[in-house]
Write an enzyme that holds these catalytic residues in place. Structure first.
Site, PDB file in Angstrom:
ATOM      1  N   GLU A 218      92.691  75.630  38.437  1.00 19.24           N
ATOM      2  CA  GLU A 218      91.817  74.733  37.654  1.00 19.24           C
ATOM      3  C   GLU A 218      91.104  73.724  38.559  1.00 19.24           C
ATOM      4  OE1 GLU A 218      90.881  75.486  34.878  1.00 19.24           O
ATOM      5  OE2 GLU A 218      92.494  76.694  34.036  1.00 19.24           O
TER       6      GLU A 218
HETATM    7  C1  LIG Z   1      98.178  82.196  40.449  1.00 27.19           C
HETATM    8  C2  LIG Z   1      96.731  81.951  40.232  1.00 27.19           C
HETATM    9  C3  LIG Z   1      96.215  82.008  38.957  1.00 27.19           C
HETATM   10  C4  LIG Z   1      94.846  81.789  38.742  1.00 27.19           C
HETATM   11  N1  LIG Z   1      94.370  81.867  37.481  1.00 27.19           N
HETATM   12  C5  LIG Z   1      93.032  81.779  37.277  1.00 27.19           C
HETATM   13  C6  LIG Z   1      92.484  81.998  35.985  1.00 27.19           C
HETATM   14  O1  LIG Z   1      93.209  82.267  35.021  1.00 27.19           O
HETATM   15  N2  LIG Z   1      91.136  81.907  35.825  1.00 27.19           N
HETATM   16  C7  LIG Z   1      90.327  81.594  36.865  1.00 27.19           C
HETATM   17  O2  LIG Z   1      89.108  81.520  36.684  1.00 27.19           O
HETATM   18  N3  LIG Z   1      90.822  81.363  38.095  1.00 27.19           N
HETATM   19  C8  LIG Z   1      92.157  81.470  38.327  1.00 27.19           C
HETATM   20  N4  LIG Z   1      92.647  81.255  39.593  1.00 27.19           N
HETATM   21  C9  LIG Z   1      91.726  80.908  40.666  1.00 27.19           C
HETATM   22  C10 LIG Z   1      91.872  79.444  41.082  1.00 27.19           C
HETATM   23  O3  LIG Z   1      91.306  78.589  40.097  1.00 27.19           O
HETATM   24  C11 LIG Z   1      91.217  79.243  42.466  1.00 27.19           C
HETATM   25  O4  LIG Z   1      91.994  79.948  43.407  1.00 27.19           O
HETATM   26  C12 LIG Z   1      91.123  77.784  42.852  1.00 27.19           C
HETATM   27  O5  LIG Z   1      90.236  77.065  42.007  1.00 27.19           O
HETATM   28  C13 LIG Z   1      90.649  77.574  44.308  1.00 27.19           C
HETATM   29  O6  LIG Z   1      89.492  78.293  44.569  1.00 27.19           O
HETATM   30  P1  LIG Z   1      89.470  79.317  45.803  1.00 27.19           P
HETATM   31  O7  LIG Z   1      90.713  80.129  45.761  1.00 27.19           O
HETATM   32  O8  LIG Z   1      88.166  80.001  45.764  1.00 27.19           O
HETATM   33  O9  LIG Z   1      89.595  78.363  47.079  1.00 27.19           O
HETATM   34  P2  LIG Z   1      88.420  77.853  48.003  1.00 27.19           P
HETATM   35  O10 LIG Z   1      87.297  77.330  47.149  1.00 27.19           O
HETATM   36  O11 LIG Z   1      88.126  78.873  49.029  1.00 27.19           O
HETATM   37  O12 LIG Z   1      89.139  76.609  48.676  1.00 27.19           O
HETATM   38  C14 LIG Z   1      89.828  76.656  49.937  1.00 27.19           C
HETATM   39  C15 LIG Z   1      90.030  75.233  50.420  1.00 27.19           C
HETATM   40  O13 LIG Z   1      88.746  74.632  50.636  1.00 27.19           O
HETATM   41  C16 LIG Z   1      88.615  73.445  49.906  1.00 27.19           C
HETATM   42  N5  LIG Z   1      87.243  73.293  49.472  1.00 27.19           N
HETATM   43  C17 LIG Z   1      86.442  74.211  48.903  1.00 27.19           C
HETATM   44  N6  LIG Z   1      85.237  73.690  48.649  1.00 27.19           N
HETATM   45  C18 LIG Z   1      85.256  72.409  49.082  1.00 27.19           C
HETATM   46  C19 LIG Z   1      84.321  71.349  49.117  1.00 27.19           C
HETATM   47  N7  LIG Z   1      83.091  71.493  48.634  1.00 27.19           N
HETATM   48  N8  LIG Z   1      84.693  70.159  49.641  1.00 27.19           N
HETATM   49  C20 LIG Z   1      85.950  69.983  50.111  1.00 27.19           C
HETATM   50  N9  LIG Z   1      86.883  70.947  50.113  1.00 27.19           N
HETATM   51  C21 LIG Z   1      86.543  72.142  49.601  1.00 27.19           C
HETATM   52  C22 LIG Z   1      89.597  73.572  48.743  1.00 27.19           C
HETATM   53  O14 LIG Z   1      90.005  72.296  48.256  1.00 27.19           O
HETATM   54  C23 LIG Z   1      90.743  74.329  49.400  1.00 27.19           C
HETATM   55  O15 LIG Z   1      91.593  73.441  50.072  1.00 27.19           O
HETATM   56  C24 LIG Z   1      94.000  81.476  39.831  1.00 27.19           C
HETATM   57  C25 LIG Z   1      94.543  81.400  41.117  1.00 27.19           C
HETATM   58  C26 LIG Z   1      95.876  81.615  41.317  1.00 27.19           C
HETATM   59  C27 LIG Z   1      96.421  81.536  42.730  1.00 27.19           C
END
Ligand SMILES: Cc1cc2nc3c(=O)[nH]c(=O)nc-3n(C[C@H](O)[C@H](O)[C@H](O)COP(=O)(O)OP(=O)(O)OC[C@H]3O[C@@H](n4cnc5c(N)ncnc54)[C@H](O)[C@@H]3O)c2cc1C
Length: 373
Positions: A218
């Site tokens: 989230e």
């Molecule tokens: C078990 C599990 C269940 C999930 N369930 C759902 C679901 O039901 N529905 C759904 O839609 N998603 C779901 N997700 C996805 C989840 O919401 C995302 O993994 C999460 O929001 C982080 O996005 P990302 O993985 O793309 O990380 P990234 O965006 O790649 O982030 C990597 C790192 O970079 C940082 N970062 C990224 N952009 C910036 C910025 N602009 N400024 C500063 N820091 C930044 C982040 O804080 C993080 O530390 C799920 C994930 C997991 C692991």
């Protein structure tokens, strides 16, 4: 056209007469192997392996993100409560273990007999650290939930709008602070268990693993913090931040009048430090957003601590008032006041350190060339 679209992709298609139709071309191809929340399977889905899955557009094309955001405040508040709840269960388990486990004599006692570890000051410090933050987080989450209700139902439009602004500001804090602290608090629960905390059979390690996702899904803490400094602080000229800090100050005055000197002083100082950070964000975000962003997560934590301290200050004042009434649970009310005092004396002083990092520490975050990492 810009924007992503929202689709429903059913497992089975529906015939024109409403009966169950053919299997859609969508399937779960595997389950992820995760660090925690093993009770909630996360699936890898494959769409269209055999020619194409049928999806039904929800609403208008390119407006999917907007539709998704209609549930975002609720979802983020929910995950904030999830973080707090895992911490609460870990705390309960730690208290149970600390009452049961006998180890070492009581410090300063001539009696060589071992005592339950709950008697040791450092165990008490860990339990109070957990307990006080959980109570603060729960109060802040309820305050936010009440504002959410008023925002949607209040008959006076200006009050509904004021509550919506409160919700907008508080949601990233409840989501980010509760879940970041869930990592720390569940870790403390493991620590209270000593070596047995690392052994699966006690069950406490599961809370530590389960807590980890809450600061990620989230929207990660970093994303919550950017939302907080940008759309929720800078874009509205710091109005809601300052209104909340004003309320914290008023509570500090009442605490002073009630004779709670350390709570009053530390809340007053923490609110002043938070004001300094709001002014820094307002001054830097527009022209040098990287400076504000460098301290955005510390700012989110700082606001969590100040507003959590404010909520516990309010709770202490209510408890004090109720102590004079007939038939009340005195132990419960006195524990409320002591818990609030612990938070004021142990957590609120952290605000000064966070403020120094936010206002004076951005350069060192940004300075190193990428190649030097
Ligand atoms: C078990 C599990 C269940 C999930 N369930 C759902 C679901 O039901 N529905 C759904 O839609 N998603 C779901 N997700 C996805 C989840 O919401 C995302 O993994 C999460 O929001 C982080 O996005 P990302 O993985 O793309 O990380 P990234 O965006 O790649 O982030 C990597 C790192 O970079 C940082 N970062 C990224 N952009 C910036 C910025 N602009 N400024 C500063 N820091 C930044 C982040 O804080 C993080 O530390 C799920 C994930 C997991 C692991």
């Amino acid at each position: 056209m810009k924007g992503i679209s929202l689709f429903i992709v059913p497992k089975f298609l529906v015939n024109a007469d409403g009966s169950l139709g053919a299997r859609n071309d969508v399937r779960c191809v595997s389950l992820e192997h995760k660090l925690g929340i093993h009770g909630s399977p996360t699936a890898v889905m494959s769409f269209g392996d055999n020619g194409g899955a049928v999806g039904y557009l929800v609403g208008e094309a390119n407006k999917g993100l907007g539709y998704m955001f209609t549930m975002m405040n609720h979802a983020r508040l929910g995950v904030g409560v999830e973080g707090m709840s895992v911490s609460e269960r870990a705390y309960q388990k730690a208290v149970e273990y600390a009452r049961d486990r006998v180890q070492s004599r009581a410090i300063g006692s001539p009696d060589p007999a071992g005592v339950a570890i709950i008697k040791h000051p450092d165990i008490r410090r860990m339990l109070m650290t957990m307990r006080s933050q959980i109570e603060a987080q729960r109060a802040l989450a309820f305050y936010t939930a009440a504002a959410l209700d008023r925002a949607s139902r209040h008959p006076v439009a200006s009050e509904a709008a004021r509550n919506q602004a409160l919700v907008n500001f508080l949601i990233p804090i409840v989501k980010g602070w509760n879940t970041e602290q869930a990592n720390e608090l569940t870790s403390l629960a493991v620590q209270v268990h000593g070596g047995m905390g690392f052994i699966e059979e006690t069950g406490v390690a599961q809370y530590y693993r389960d807590a980890r996702i809450t600061a990620i899904y989230e929207g990660t803490t970093g994303i919550q913090a950017l939302d907080l400094i940008g759309r929720k602080t800078f874009s509205e000229g710091g109005a809601t931040a300052r209104a909340l800090l004003e309320e914290a100050r008023a509570t500090a005055d009442k605490l002073a009048a009630a004779g709670y000197a350390s709570m009053a002083r530390n809340l007053q100082q923490a609110a002043a430090e938070a004001e300094r950070c709001v002014a820094f964000i307002l001054g830097s975000f527009g022209t040098q957003p990287k400076l504000a962003a460098a301290g955005s997560v510390p700012f989110l934590k700082l606001m969590g601590i100040v507003l959590g301290g404010w909520q516990l200050g309010r709770a202490a004042l209510i408890a004090r008032e109720k102590l004079g009434e007939d038939g009340v649970d005195e132990d419960f009310l006195k524990a409320k006041i002591t818990t609030a005092r612990f938070f004021a004396e142990h957590l609120l002083p952290q605000v000064g350190g966070l403020a120094a990092a936010i206002v004076d520490g951005a350069d060192s975050v940004l300075e190193l060339d990428d190649t030097l990492f």
